[in-house]
Each structure stands twice: as C-alpha cells, then as structure tokens.
Design a protein around this motif. Structure first.
Motif, short mmCIF file in Angstrom:
data_model
loop_
_atom_site.label_atom_id
_atom_site.label_comp_id
_atom_site.label_asym_id
_atom_site.label_seq_id
_atom_site.Cartn_x
_atom_site.Cartn_y
_atom_site.Cartn_z
N HIS A 125 -10.28 -13.42 8.88
CA HIS A 125 -10.83 -14.63 8.85
C HIS A 125 -10.75 -15.41 7.49
CE1 HIS A 125 -13.51 -11.90 6.95
NE2 HIS A 125 -14.24 -12.65 6.51
N HIS A 177 -9.11 -18.81 6.75
CA HIS A 177 -9.80 -19.75 5.95
C HIS A 177 -8.85 -20.55 4.82
CE1 HIS A 177 -13.31 -21.70 3.61
NE2 HIS A 177 -12.59 -21.12 2.56
N ILE A 186 -17.45 -18.46 -0.12
CA ILE A 186 -16.39 -17.01 -0.40
C ILE A 186 -16.76 -16.08 -1.27
CG2 ILE A 186 -14.08 -16.16 -0.48
CD1 ILE A 186 -14.49 -17.81 2.07
N LEU A 244 -12.19 -24.72 -0.72
CA LEU A 244 -11.72 -23.47 -0.17
C LEU A 244 -12.74 -22.49 -0.65
CD1 LEU A 244 -7.82 -23.43 -0.19
CD2 LEU A 244 -9.39 -23.62 1.80
N ARG A 250 -6.08 -23.04 5.64
CA ARG A 250 -6.22 -24.66 6.12
C ARG A 250 -5.79 -25.60 4.85
NH1 ARG A 250 -12.17 -25.20 7.00
NH2 ARG A 250 -12.28 -24.37 4.75
#
Length: 95
Positions: free
Chosen positions: A18, A22, A36, A32, A25
C-alpha cells in the motif's frame, strides 16, 4: 535531490505494498508524506521497513527525460520485517 548532501532509501516490507502504491501516484511530493508513519529518529525513513540505506550522490546520469542518481552508501540498517517487497508483472509480492 540535486541539492541534497545525502538521501535515504526505505526497502519496503512484504506487507507494505500500500505504501509503494501510495508513493507511485502523481501527487506533489510534500503531500505524499501526509499521514505516513516515519521513524522518529529520521523522518526520511518509513517505519516498519525491511531495511534502510543512507547514501550520498556521487554521479548524475541523464537518460532522456530522466536522471539517475548514483549513490555511495554511507549506512545500512536491517529492519525487523520478515519479508521485503518486489514488483513483478504489475503486482506487488512479498519475498
């Protein structure tokens, strides 16, 4: 990256597909990182990774509209993950 003295690589764990998706993109880089999990001791490193590298750039190689950064590894650290992540035939797999 051209102006950075050093940079970091997180080798993703087998269950972190994942995160790979992520970061793949087309989103502005600063956005981003919102939400996280990163390591407390170095926010450039993703938490829970299979391992981490710290490197410094020794050469830039231009290829068409891309630039490859050739790095000299300064530090290697193994994480606690039992697997790492590979991308093969458009699918993420634990290895």
């Amino acid at each position: 990256m051209k102006d950075a003295d050093e940079w970091a690589v997180s080798i993703l764990a087998g269950d972190q597909g994942h995160l790979a998706q992520h970061f793949a993109r087309s989103v502005p880089p600063i956005a981003l990182w919102d939400g996280i999990d990163v390591r407390e001791d170095d926010p450039r490193l993703l938490a829970g990774a299979a391992g981490w590298l710290i490197a410094r750039t020794v050469e830039l190689v231009k290829t068409g509209d891309h630039t490859f950064f050739v790095g000299e590894v300064q530090h290697v650290e193994e994480g606690g993950a039992e697997t790492s992540l590979v991308y093969l035939h458009r699918v993420y797999h634990p290895l």
